[in-house]
Design a protein around this motif. Structure first.
Motif, PDB file in Angstrom:
ATOM      1  N   GLY A  65     -28.719  15.794 -46.963  1.00  0.00           N
ATOM      2  CA  GLY A  65     -28.057  14.522 -46.734  1.00  0.00           C
ATOM      3  C   GLY A  65     -27.578  13.898 -48.030  1.00  0.00           C
ATOM      4  O   GLY A  65     -27.825  14.427 -49.113  1.00  0.00           O
ATOM      5  N   PRO A  66     -26.889  12.783 -47.865  1.00  0.00           N
ATOM      6  CA  PRO A  66     -26.496  12.159 -46.604  1.00  0.00           C
ATOM      7  C   PRO A  66     -25.299  12.864 -45.989  1.00  0.00           C
ATOM      8  O   PRO A  66     -24.688  13.717 -46.614  1.00  0.00           O
ATOM      9  N   GLY A  67     -24.982  12.477 -44.739  1.00  0.00           N
ATOM     10  CA  GLY A  67     -23.864  13.076 -44.045  1.00  0.00           C
ATOM     11  C   GLY A  67     -23.971  12.819 -42.560  1.00  0.00           C
ATOM     12  O   GLY A  67     -24.687  11.910 -42.123  1.00  0.00           O
ATOM     13  N   SER A  68     -23.268  13.628 -41.779  1.00  0.00           N
ATOM     14  CA  SER A  68     -23.330  13.520 -40.321  1.00  0.00           C
ATOM     15  C   SER A  68     -24.761  13.692 -39.840  1.00  0.00           C
ATOM     16  O   SER A  68     -25.442  14.651 -40.200  1.00  0.00           O
ATOM     17  N   PHE A  69     -25.233  12.762 -39.020  1.00  0.00           N
ATOM     18  CA  PHE A  69     -26.613  12.840 -38.534  1.00  0.00           C
ATOM     19  C   PHE A  69     -26.849  14.147 -37.779  1.00  0.00           C
ATOM     20  O   PHE A  69     -27.840  14.845 -38.010  1.00  0.00           O
ATOM     21  N   THR A  70     -25.941  14.486 -36.860  1.00  0.00           N
ATOM     22  CA  THR A  70     -26.090  15.722 -36.096  1.00  0.00           C
ATOM     23  C   THR A  70     -26.005  16.932 -37.022  1.00  0.00           C
ATOM     24  O   THR A  70     -26.796  17.872 -36.907  1.00  0.00           O
ATOM     25  N   GLY A  71     -25.057  16.911 -37.950  1.00  0.00           N
ATOM     26  CA  GLY A  71     -24.904  18.021 -38.879  1.00  0.00           C
ATOM     27  C   GLY A  71     -26.139  18.253 -39.725  1.00  0.00           C
ATOM     28  O   GLY A  71     -26.553  19.390 -39.959  1.00  0.00           O
ATOM     29  N   LEU A  72     -26.750  17.170 -40.197  1.00  0.00           N
ATOM     30  CA  LEU A  72     -27.960  17.310 -41.016  1.00  0.00           C
ATOM     31  C   LEU A  72     -29.103  17.886 -40.204  1.00  0.00           C
ATOM     32  O   LEU A  72     -29.898  18.695 -40.708  1.00  0.00           O
ATOM     33  N   ARG A  73     -29.212  17.485 -38.946  1.00  0.00           N
ATOM     34  CA  ARG A  73     -30.277  18.033 -38.097  1.00  0.00           C
ATOM     35  C   ARG A  73     -30.061  19.524 -37.851  1.00  0.00           C
ATOM     36  O   ARG A  73     -31.019  20.306 -37.822  1.00  0.00           O
ATOM     37  N   ILE A  74     -28.792  19.920 -37.674  1.00  0.00           N
ATOM     38  CA  ILE A  74     -28.502  21.345 -37.463  1.00  0.00           C
ATOM     39  C   ILE A  74     -28.904  22.155 -38.697  1.00  0.00           C
ATOM     40  O   ILE A  74     -29.623  23.153 -38.606  1.00  0.00           O
ATOM     41  N   THR A  75     -28.444  21.721 -39.874  1.00  0.00           N
ATOM     42  CA  THR A  75     -28.750  22.458 -41.106  1.00  0.00           C
ATOM     43  C   THR A  75     -30.246  22.542 -41.345  1.00  0.00           C
ATOM     44  O   THR A  75     -30.786  23.607 -41.650  1.00  0.00           O
ATOM     45  N   THR A  76     -30.935  21.406 -41.204  1.00  0.00           N
ATOM     46  CA  THR A  76     -32.371  21.383 -41.461  1.00  0.00           C
ATOM     47  C   THR A  76     -33.117  22.274 -40.482  1.00  0.00           C
ATOM     48  O   THR A  76     -34.004  23.047 -40.874  1.00  0.00           O
ATOM     49  N   GLY A  77     -32.754  22.188 -39.210  1.00  0.00           N
ATOM     50  CA  GLY A  77     -33.442  22.995 -38.198  1.00  0.00           C
ATOM     51  C   GLY A  77     -33.246  24.484 -38.411  1.00  0.00           C
ATOM     52  O   GLY A  77     -34.204  25.273 -38.321  1.00  0.00           O
ATOM     53  N   SER A  94     -28.840  17.425 -52.370  1.00  0.00           N
ATOM     54  CA  SER A  94     -28.024  16.288 -51.960  1.00  0.00           C
ATOM     55  C   SER A  94     -26.561  16.703 -51.796  1.00  0.00           C
ATOM     56  O   SER A  94     -26.008  17.401 -52.652  1.00  0.00           O
ATOM     57  N   THR A  95     -25.942  16.264 -50.712  1.00  0.00           N
ATOM     58  CA  THR A  95     -24.504  16.501 -50.537  1.00  0.00           C
ATOM     59  C   THR A  95     -23.714  15.879 -51.679  1.00  0.00           C
ATOM     60  O   THR A  95     -22.713  16.438 -52.143  1.00  0.00           O
ATOM     61  N   LEU A  96     -24.148  14.709 -52.150  1.00  0.00           N
ATOM     62  CA  LEU A  96     -23.418  13.981 -53.188  1.00  0.00           C
ATOM     63  C   LEU A  96     -23.494  14.715 -54.526  1.00  0.00           C
ATOM     64  O   LEU A  96     -22.497  14.799 -55.260  1.00  0.00           O
ATOM     65  N   GLU A  97     -24.646  15.275 -54.847  1.00  0.00           N
ATOM     66  CA  GLU A  97     -24.758  16.059 -56.084  1.00  0.00           C
ATOM     67  C   GLU A  97     -23.987  17.368 -55.974  1.00  0.00           C
ATOM     68  O   GLU A  97     -23.394  17.838 -56.957  1.00  0.00           O
ATOM     69  N   THR A  98     -23.960  17.944 -54.774  1.00  0.00           N
ATOM     70  CA  THR A  98     -23.198  19.172 -54.555  1.00  0.00           C
ATOM     71  C   THR A  98     -21.724  18.956 -54.873  1.00  0.00           C
ATOM     72  O   THR A  98     -21.082  19.766 -55.560  1.00  0.00           O
ATOM     73  N   ARG A 119     -18.587   6.233 -42.012  1.00  0.00           N
ATOM     74  CA  ARG A 119     -18.102   5.562 -40.813  1.00  0.00           C
ATOM     75  C   ARG A 119     -18.647   4.130 -40.751  1.00  0.00           C
ATOM     76  O   ARG A 119     -19.381   3.695 -41.615  1.00  0.00           O
ATOM     77  N   MET A 120     -18.242   3.406 -39.738  1.00  0.00           N
ATOM     78  CA  MET A 120     -18.711   2.029 -39.530  1.00  0.00           C
ATOM     79  C   MET A 120     -18.492   1.147 -40.754  1.00  0.00           C
ATOM     80  O   MET A 120     -19.289   0.275 -41.076  1.00  0.00           O
ATOM     81  N   GLY A 121     -17.384   1.419 -41.507  1.00  0.00           N
ATOM     82  CA  GLY A 121     -17.040   0.587 -42.644  1.00  0.00           C
ATOM     83  C   GLY A 121     -17.920   0.757 -43.858  1.00  0.00           C
ATOM     84  O   GLY A 121     -17.985  -0.131 -44.716  1.00  0.00           O
ATOM     85  N   GLU A 122     -18.596   1.903 -43.972  1.00  0.00           N
ATOM     86  CA  GLU A 122     -19.504   2.136 -45.105  1.00  0.00           C
ATOM     87  C   GLU A 122     -19.255   3.508 -45.727  1.00  0.00           C
ATOM     88  O   GLU A 122     -18.623   4.381 -45.122  1.00  0.00           O
ATOM     89  N   VAL A 123     -19.780   3.684 -46.934  1.00  0.00           N
ATOM     90  CA  VAL A 123     -19.742   4.981 -47.611  1.00  0.00           C
ATOM     91  C   VAL A 123     -21.134   5.315 -48.138  1.00  0.00           C
ATOM     92  O   VAL A 123     -21.921   4.430 -48.487  1.00  0.00           O
ATOM     93  N   TYR A 124     -21.441   6.604 -48.162  1.00  0.00           N
ATOM     94  CA  TYR A 124     -22.598   7.106 -48.902  1.00  0.00           C
ATOM     95  C   TYR A 124     -22.105   7.391 -50.319  1.00  0.00           C
ATOM     96  O   TYR A 124     -21.042   7.989 -50.499  1.00  0.00           O
ATOM     97  N   TRP A 125     -22.877   6.991 -51.321  1.00  0.00           N
ATOM     98  CA  TRP A 125     -22.382   7.209 -52.681  1.00  0.00           C
ATOM     99  C   TRP A 125     -23.520   7.341 -53.685  1.00  0.00           C
ATOM    100  O   TRP A 125     -24.661   6.929 -53.429  1.00  0.00           O
ATOM    101  N   GLN A 214     -37.017  17.497 -44.774  1.00  0.00           N
ATOM    102  CA  GLN A 214     -36.547  16.463 -43.855  1.00  0.00           C
ATOM    103  C   GLN A 214     -35.152  15.997 -44.256  1.00  0.00           C
ATOM    104  O   GLN A 214     -34.834  15.922 -45.444  1.00  0.00           O
ATOM    105  N   PRO A 215     -34.316  15.643 -43.276  1.00  0.00           N
ATOM    106  CA  PRO A 215     -33.007  15.079 -43.606  1.00  0.00           C
ATOM    107  C   PRO A 215     -33.143  13.718 -44.282  1.00  0.00           C
ATOM    108  O   PRO A 215     -34.091  12.973 -44.020  1.00  0.00           O
ATOM    109  N   VAL A 216     -32.206  13.395 -45.148  1.00  0.00           N
ATOM    110  CA  VAL A 216     -32.125  12.077 -45.786  1.00  0.00           C
ATOM    111  C   VAL A 216     -30.899  11.379 -45.203  1.00  0.00           C
ATOM    112  O   VAL A 216     -29.773  11.665 -45.576  1.00  0.00           O
ATOM    113  N   TYR A 217     -31.148  10.471 -44.264  1.00  0.00           N
ATOM    114  CA  TYR A 217     -30.034   9.825 -43.560  1.00  0.00           C
ATOM    115  C   TYR A 217     -29.477   8.625 -44.334  1.00  0.00           C
ATOM    116  O   TYR A 217     -28.308   8.284 -44.209  1.00  0.00           O
TER     117      TYR A 217
END
Length: 233
Positions: A65-77, A94-98, A119-125, A214-217
């Motif tokens: 993470g961070p990223g798509s909630f569903t996507g992170l669960r898929i990768t982690t699982g 981390s997706t951001l460090e990648t 989404r929802m007017g926000e960014v992960y950074w 664990q995912p980091v949401y």
């Protein structure tokens, strides 16, 4: 040198890579909403093409993470399942460090502000500085409205912005906009650079047991966010 399998489904892209010594083999595809069906076949194919097996690897790196909630669960699982089956440790990346590593590797940037559209007017950074052998994280990963993103150190450095969050460039503060030398809004996390970081962290002893991954949401109340479940998955 380590032998690392790397996985990512944190955005609309789905990618798998193998790092075998100095060689990096990567399968990167833009596959919105197809990650569940295609991730395992992509893994099987890249292992077969390289003539290796999971049991011959040292670790599995994956974006937590961070990223798509569903996507992170898929990768982690998937990473956990493969690691349990092959008795391998996991290396969360981390997706951001990648994305920062991709930017440094392709454009030699040293001061990088990574941002993903949350989404929802926000960014992960997060903000990174390449120190010659790895990254110093100058601003820890966070989720905020774009106009609340700000730099608090190395203000005179040649900062660049990387990631889908910069598609919202006009929503960032004028002060921050003026501090950026250039933006690269089309960059997405890539498994090849996850593998490169995974090797580095594995050598530093940062691998964990599969059950501890664990995912980091970054966002609380994940299940309640309408419209996010399908984003990128």
């Amino acid at each position: 040198m380590a032998r690392i399998l790397a996985l990512d489904t944190s955005t609309e892209a789905c990618s798998v890579a193998l790092k075998l010594g100095d060689e990096v083999i990567e399968d990167f595809r833009l596959l919105p909403r197809q990650h569940t069906q295609l991730l395992l076949p992509m893994i099987q194919q890249i292992l077969a093409d390289a003539g290796t097996t999971l049991q011959q690897l040292d670790a599995i790196a994956f974006t937590n993470g961070p990223g798509s909630f569903t996507g992170l669960r898929i990768t982690t699982g998937v990473a956990q399942g493969l690691a349990f089956g092959a008795d391998l440790p996991l290396v969360p990346i981390s997706t951001l460090e990648t994305m920062a590593l991709t930017q440094h590797r392709e454009h030699f940037s040293h001061y990088i502000l990574s941002a993903l559209d949350a989404r929802m007017g926000e960014v992960y950074w997060a903000a990174y500085h390449w120190n010659g052998s790895g990254f110093d994280c100058l601003m820890q990963p966070a989720v905020t409205a774009p106009d609340r993103v700000e730099l608090t150190s190395d203000l005179e450095a040649d900062w660049v912005g990387v990631g889908s969050g910069w598609q919202l460039f006009d929503q960032f503060s004028p002060v921050l906009q003026s501090q950026l030398l250039q933006i690269y809004p089309d960059t997405l996390p890539r498994a090849g650079d996850i593998a490169r970081l995974g090797e580095q962290y594995w050598l530093q002893g940062a691998a964990v047991a599969p059950e501890l991954a664990q995912p980091v949401y970054l966002r609380d109340n994940v299940a309640h966010k309408k419209g996010e479940a399908g984003h990128g998955a």
